[in-house]
Scaffold this active site. Sequence first.
Site, PDB file in Angstrom:
ATOM      1  N   SER A 144      31.806  38.530  41.895  1.00  0.00           N
ATOM      2  CA  SER A 144      31.733  37.096  42.171  1.00  0.00           C
ATOM      3  C   SER A 144      31.977  36.775  43.647  1.00  0.00           C
ATOM      4  O   SER A 144      31.558  35.734  44.134  1.00  0.00           O
ATOM      5  CB  SER A 144      32.736  36.345  41.297  1.00  0.00           C
ATOM      6  OG  SER A 144      34.005  36.930  41.399  1.00  0.00           O
ATOM      7  N   ASP A 384      43.699  30.223  42.944  1.00  0.00           N
ATOM      8  CA  ASP A 384      42.835  31.386  43.092  1.00  0.00           C
ATOM      9  C   ASP A 384      42.787  31.732  44.587  1.00  0.00           C
ATOM     10  O   ASP A 384      42.189  31.008  45.383  1.00  0.00           O
ATOM     11  CB  ASP A 384      41.440  31.029  42.561  1.00  0.00           C
ATOM     12  CG  ASP A 384      40.402  32.137  42.779  1.00  0.00           C
ATOM     13  OD1 ASP A 384      40.660  33.048  43.603  1.00  0.00           O
ATOM     14  OD2 ASP A 384      39.340  32.082  42.139  1.00  0.00           O
ATOM     15  N   HIS A 387      38.746  34.053  45.692  1.00  0.00           N
ATOM     16  CA  HIS A 387      37.425  33.487  45.982  1.00  0.00           C
ATOM     17  C   HIS A 387      37.503  32.534  47.180  1.00  0.00           C
ATOM     18  O   HIS A 387      38.586  32.095  47.544  1.00  0.00           O
ATOM     19  CB  HIS A 387      36.895  32.764  44.740  1.00  0.00           C
ATOM     20  CG  HIS A 387      36.613  33.694  43.610  1.00  0.00           C
ATOM     21  ND1 HIS A 387      37.486  33.876  42.561  1.00  0.00           N
ATOM     22  CD2 HIS A 387      35.573  34.537  43.387  1.00  0.00           C
ATOM     23  CE1 HIS A 387      36.995  34.780  41.737  1.00  0.00           C
ATOM     24  NE2 HIS A 387      35.835  35.206  42.213  1.00  0.00           N
TER      25      HIS A 387
END
Length: 413
Positions: A144, A384, A387
Amino acid sequence: MRRRTTVQSLITVATALLLIVGTARSLLDNFTLKSNDRQIFQFYSEPEVYRQRRPVFASSKDQIGESCNVSGGKWIWDNKTYPVYTEESCPYLSNQTSCQRNGRPDSFHQKWRWQPDGCNLPWFDPLKLLDILSGKRLMFIGDSIQRGQFESMVCMVQSVIPEGKKSFQTIPTMEIFKAEEYNASIEFYWAPFIVESISDHATNHTVLKRLVYLDSITNQGKSWQGVDMLVFESYAWWMYHKKINKSYGSSDDIKEYNVTTAYRWALETWANWLESNINPLTQKVYFMSMSPKHLRSWEWKPGSNENCFNESYPIQGSYWGTGSSFTIMKIIQDILQELKIDVTFLNITQMSEYRKDAHTSVYGERRGIPLTKEQRADPKKFADCMHWCLPGVPDTWNEILYAHLLQNHRNFL
Ligand SMILES: *[C@@H]1O[C@H](CO)[C@@H](O)[C@H](O)[C@H]1NC(C)=O
Ligand SMILES: *[C@@H]1O[C@H](CO)[C@@H](O)[C@H](O)[C@H]1NC(C)=O
Ligand SMILES: *[C@@H]1O[C@H](CO)[C@@H](O)[C@H](O)[C@H]1NC(C)=O
Ligand SMILES: *[C@@H]1O[C@H](CO)[C@@H](O)[C@H](O)[C@H]1NC(C)=O
Ligand SMILES: *[C@@H]1O[C@H](CO)[C@@H](O)[C@H](O)[C@H]1NC(C)=O
Ligand SMILES: *[C@@H]1O[C@H](CO)[C@@H](O)[C@H](O)[C@H]1NC(C)=O
Ligand SMILES: *[C@@H]1O[C@H](CO)[C@@H](O)[C@H](O)[C@H]1NC(C)=O
Ligand SMILES: *[C@@H]1O[C@H](CO)[C@@H](O)[C@H](O)[C@H]1NC(C)=O
Ligand SMILES: *[C@@H]1O[C@H](CO)[C@@H](O)[C@H](O)[C@H]1NC(C)=O
């Protein structure tokens, strides 16, 4: 007599034409040289200009010399040039990267330019990139994080393509952006371990249970065959525990293995695949170094006990956190050195290490679903710090990739 006059006037016309062409060229030179100017971007984005396809014109400013080490440098505040696109202007951004849409209050993280020591990165010109990609496929392969870089690249070029001349498609394990008039495509292929694993399903992949098939790559490799430019990346999925379940040979033979050992084997399988599937004359391969995490604020702010949440500025001065493994870096380096074909290693780890401010934090999603209000209010648990927001740091990775694509394109001419 008449005849001579004609010839003479023809010569005059030709001289005038030459002058005009010369002026146009030096104008172009000026434009390229002053390429940090936003206006040029707008100039090139005019529809009339767009229709006049022009060959890639790379000035000396477009080159990153052999001696230029883009990995070393610093982040400079540049809110005049950055961001080069906005969340609203790019319809292809996912929920995972759209921090503003998800409620991030500040946008400082979008406005920093990477300044390498001793050289400059060329100005990213989307039309030049499209020319380079004419009739070609550029594919990002990985997890990702890599999907974020893919989204960034699509956003960086899509604004210069008129409606109806571009398309975006999702077919399981792949996402494909196409610029029709250029017959160019920018693609993403989901392969979090590069080699095969039980997490290869595009959306429904097991996160907690991990099992990699260290010698299997041919299945997904079929989708990479013949692609003109391949950009690989794989790191985060390996770093879950110190050990990982692997299978080698027979699938009944499942064992726990040190991550570093397993990683090396996986890359060896990949290297063998490259050597028997890549034609170095027509295809080019890139490998992205590890993207760092910022999970523990005490690493840059001694005494604190938080994470990347509410960080608004890059780290100044030297910094390397615990999130980027030198052992893995060394393994990649070893494998690339032994390879019989050239793979360009894009070393983006150090520059990204400074960017504690640029992660999605509580403004992204969790397992494919945007965080709820309650979750956002609990950054300790839900931030997070892996990312990246877009626009943001992956745009710079793409500027570096662009510099290499430009360079190779010149070399092919
Ligand atoms: C490039 O710069 C980085 C960061 O300053 C440094 O760690 C690395 O060794 C340099 N690489 C080369 C080839 O000089
Ligand atoms: C850019 O940053 C400078 C310095 O922080 C600030 O004074 C200026 O208002 C900013 N400009 C824009 C357009 O945000
Ligand atoms: C983003 O999330 C919202 C809410 O879950 C959803 O309705 C929407 O389809 C998502 N958008 C994308 C591009 O995935
Ligand atoms: C379009 O590009 C693909 C490769 O991406 C190539 O195979 C195909 O021949 C091209 N089509 C045309 C019409 O140029
Ligand atoms: C996801 O995969 C698991 C295990 O393979 C399966 O049991 C489950 O039904 C799948 N869920 C969806 C929504 O496809
Ligand atoms: C490996 O798989 C076994 C059996 O499923 C499991 O008990 C163990 O925790 C796994 N090890 C790792 C490191 O994931
Ligand atoms: C696995 O890691 C442990 C601890 O780091 C080390 O002692 C051991 O030798 C390693 N095993 C292999 C097969 O690399
Ligand atoms: C974020 O940090 C600033 C100081 O840098 C502080 O004033 C503010 O309260 C913090 N916000 C939250 C939600 O923690
Ligand atoms: C990548 O950069 C880091 C830090 O700048 C450096 O320590 C490392 O040796 C570089 N890796 C390679 C393979 O050049």
